[in-house]
Design a protein around this motif. Structure first.
Motif, short mmCIF file in Angstrom:
data_model
loop_
_atom_site.label_atom_id
_atom_site.label_comp_id
_atom_site.label_asym_id
_atom_site.label_seq_id
_atom_site.Cartn_x
_atom_site.Cartn_y
_atom_site.Cartn_z
N PHE A 127 22.78 -19.50 33.25
CA PHE A 127 21.37 -19.07 33.29
C PHE A 127 20.41 -20.23 33.11
O PHE A 127 19.21 -20.01 32.95
CB PHE A 127 21.11 -17.99 32.25
CG PHE A 127 21.61 -16.63 32.67
CD1 PHE A 127 20.79 -15.77 33.38
CD2 PHE A 127 22.90 -16.22 32.37
CE1 PHE A 127 21.25 -14.52 33.78
CE2 PHE A 127 23.37 -14.98 32.78
CZ PHE A 127 22.54 -14.13 33.48
N TRP A 144 14.63 -18.37 31.86
CA TRP A 144 15.41 -17.53 30.95
C TRP A 144 15.23 -17.88 29.48
O TRP A 144 15.37 -17.04 28.62
CB TRP A 144 16.89 -17.61 31.32
CG TRP A 144 17.18 -17.00 32.64
CD1 TRP A 144 17.42 -17.67 33.81
CD2 TRP A 144 17.23 -15.62 32.97
NE1 TRP A 144 17.63 -16.79 34.84
CE2 TRP A 144 17.51 -15.52 34.36
CE3 TRP A 144 17.05 -14.44 32.25
CZ2 TRP A 144 17.63 -14.29 35.01
CZ3 TRP A 144 17.17 -13.22 32.89
CH2 TRP A 144 17.45 -13.17 34.26
N ALA A 150 12.25 -12.53 29.25
CA ALA A 150 13.50 -12.90 29.93
C ALA A 150 14.58 -13.22 28.91
O ALA A 150 15.74 -12.85 29.09
CB ALA A 150 13.27 -14.08 30.86
N LEU A 154 18.11 -11.42 28.60
CA LEU A 154 19.34 -12.19 28.69
C LEU A 154 20.25 -11.88 27.49
O LEU A 154 21.46 -11.69 27.65
CB LEU A 154 19.00 -13.69 28.71
CG LEU A 154 20.18 -14.65 28.72
CD1 LEU A 154 21.05 -14.44 29.94
CD2 LEU A 154 19.69 -16.10 28.68
#
Lengths: 288, 268
Positions: A127, A144, A150, A154
């Motif tokens: 990521f 991320w 985000a 994640l």
């Protein structure tokens, strides 16, 4: 000592190691944590004064703790339903016979074979916003690790991946235990798959689902190590959870009193959840 | 619907297994493979250099041996204590037995994570920081193991033991020649569970080791010093190396694993 005395004392000697460990690494630290949460504690770990509930007052007005509490609750709220939906969906889709089905099943529980820290390192690299594969695959430019939303998303995905293997196996085995005759009857009566699921399978796997639910809530409330490796609580404390803050206070800032206060809050929360789990389990035994 | 299900299941399972497959493939990437556009799934020219670099430029071998030593030591001590304790609580009657049993089992209610700070202080006082004993110390008591072994031992009537003792058989001989062979299955399962549990532990070993030479592999793998510099190849190689034996075991034993979960957790 005479022989009679030795026979009397023998069982106590045999259980002594277990009792000593329980005292040294469970009960003693538990009581000391609670006492520390009511005291001032020096950097060396010595109690200097009894301060009553001052630490709790300080804790609940501490902005960092308010973040931790709300992040932990938010994580639990996102993680638990997502995880159950994903694992149940996977188990339903793989509840078939044949070579392909058993290959699907193996793939579903393989994440269980990867240790937590390795998994989180994989996620961290995949990521990475600039050279990680995920942004390329999704054709996106998601930051991320520097966008709070985000990062939380994640962490939830990582949590599901860490859990899917075990929960999938539990649900698959519960689904397999639904009697074939009942499924055939419902098929003959013309029930569609959704009706079969809600009226027949769901009630029968109910106890397993409850078990997973309570365990997931407990794990989510205690999450710390994945946070430590994957996001380090960031960005801007947006993924800092209760146990992670306890770790920071205790080991990074040397603030034992505050760390112990958070630990006591965590004890109380998990104790309530464990009681819930035990009462549910008792019900389950009663069912069978 | 009948046709869509296998398709969806396959797609779903491929997504789930993707990080594992990608890590495996990426462990053979060269440095430029990671930055190429469009992104790669397979290396342009597969190389083993990531594996050699993972070993030569980090202390991976040392971490691995620390983990193998602590997991073996921890499993042996933990199982010995569990068996001894379960045996005593099954076959002896003594004052306060039930209270002591509850006292040991009730430790399950205290989450280990919340005890970290105080346990760390204890280990520091005992001078066990950076020692194998320090790393395994908090895993030595396993209430669930004691409980499960006791369930097995209960199948043997305590009259057997009394008869054996009268015939001159010692407790240790009774345990080794009669009880352990019949509870072999559960002991092996618990041994495997203990080994992987201690081997995979992260937070506690991280706290009680300061010296790099004492780190376990699960802690060490997050600090190899490659991924920080976006040098992902050796990092993926180290991860692949660590997970491959377990993955193979899981694939070979997949039937047993499915069975064990269903019997252990539904009580049938």
């Amino acid at each position: 000592m005479n022989k009679q005395g030795l026979i009397k004392i023998k069982p106590y000697l045999l259980v002594l190691p277990a009792l000593a460990l329980a005292f040294l690494f469970c009960y003693r630290p538990f009581f000391l944590t609670v006492i520390n949460s009511l005291s001032n504690v020096s950097l060396g770990g010595k109690r200097t004064a009894f301060v009553g509930f001052d630490n709790y007052g300080r804790l609940f007005s501490n902005a960092s703790f308010q973040d931790s509490l709300s992040n932990t609750l938010r994580f639990t709220l996102f993680f638990v339903p997502t995880n159950i939906a994903v694992c149940l969906g996977a188990a339903l889709l793989c509840n078939r016979k044949g070579k392909l089905a058993s290959l699907n099943q193996v793939f579903m529980f393989l994440p269980m074979a990867v240790a937590m820290s390795s998994s989180m390192m994989m996620f961290k690299m995949m990521f990475n916003p600039s050279i990680g594969i995920m942004n390329h695959l999704l054709n996106s430019d998601i930051q991320w690790f520097s966008d709070p939303k985000a990062a939380m998303f994640l962490l939830v995905m990582a949590g599901v991946w860490l859990d899917i293997g075990f929960d999938f196996l539990l649900l698959s085995s519960a689904l397999r235990n639904v009697p074939k005759e009942l499924l055939e009857v419902s098929n003959l009566e013309g029930a569609n798959p959704w009706q079969t699921f809600t009226a027949l399978q769901l009630p029968l796997i109910g106890p397993t689902l409850l078990f997973i639910l309570v365990n997931n809530v407990k794990d989510a409330m205690l999450i710390s190590a994945p946070v430590l490796i994957l996001t380090e609580g960031g960005p801007f404390r947006s993924t800092q959870t209760l146990v992670y803050q306890m770790y920071l206070e205790g080991f990074k800032s040397g603030n034992y009193a505050l760390g112990s206060t958070i630990a006591t809050v965590v004890f109380a929360l998990t104790f309530i959840i464990m009681l819930l789990l035990l009462s549910l389990e008792r019900k389950r035994v009663y069912y069978q | 619907m009948k046709k869509i299900t296998p398709l969806l299941a396959t797609l779903f399972s491929l997504i789930v297994v993707f990080p594992i497959v990608y890590s495996f493939s990426a462990s053979f990437f060269s440095y430029t493979d990671f930055t190429s556009i469009p992104p790669r799934f397979f290396s342009s020219q597969p190389t083993f250099s990531n594996y050699t670099r993972a070993f030569l430029e980090s202390n991976l071998a040392g971490f691995l041996s620390n983990s193998l030593i602590t997991a073996t030591m921890g499993t042996l001590i933990r199982l010995s204590i569990s068996i001894l304790t379960a045996y005593t609580f099954t076959f002896f009657t003594f004052k306060g037995r039930d209270v002591l049993f509850v006292l040991i089992i009730a430790t399950m209610l205290l989450p280990g994570d919340a005890l970290l700070i105080e346990n760390f202080i204890t280990i520091r006082h005992l001078g066990l920081i950076d020692t194998y004993l320090g790393i395994i110390s908090t895993s030595l008591l396993a209430p669930t193991h004691i409980f499960m072994i006791r369930q097995y031992f209960k199948m043997v009537s305590s009259e057997y033991r009394e008869a054996a003792i009268i015939e001159g058989c010692s407790d240790s001989r009774f345990l080794i020649t009669l009880l352990l062979p019949i509870s072999q299955g559960v002991v092996i399962t618990l041994a495997l569970q203990s080994f992987t549990g201690i081997f995979n532990d992260y937070l506690w070993p991280l706290l009680v080791t300061n010296k790099e030479s004492m780190r376990t592999v699960q802690v060490g793998i997050t600090m190899l010093g490659f991924s920080e510099n976006l040098d992902y190849g050796p990092q993926f190689a180290a991860i692949t190396l660590l997970m491959t034996p377990v993955l193979i075991a899981f694939i070979l034993l997949n039937k047993n694993i499915k069975e064990s979960v269903s019997t252990r957790f539904t009580g049938r």
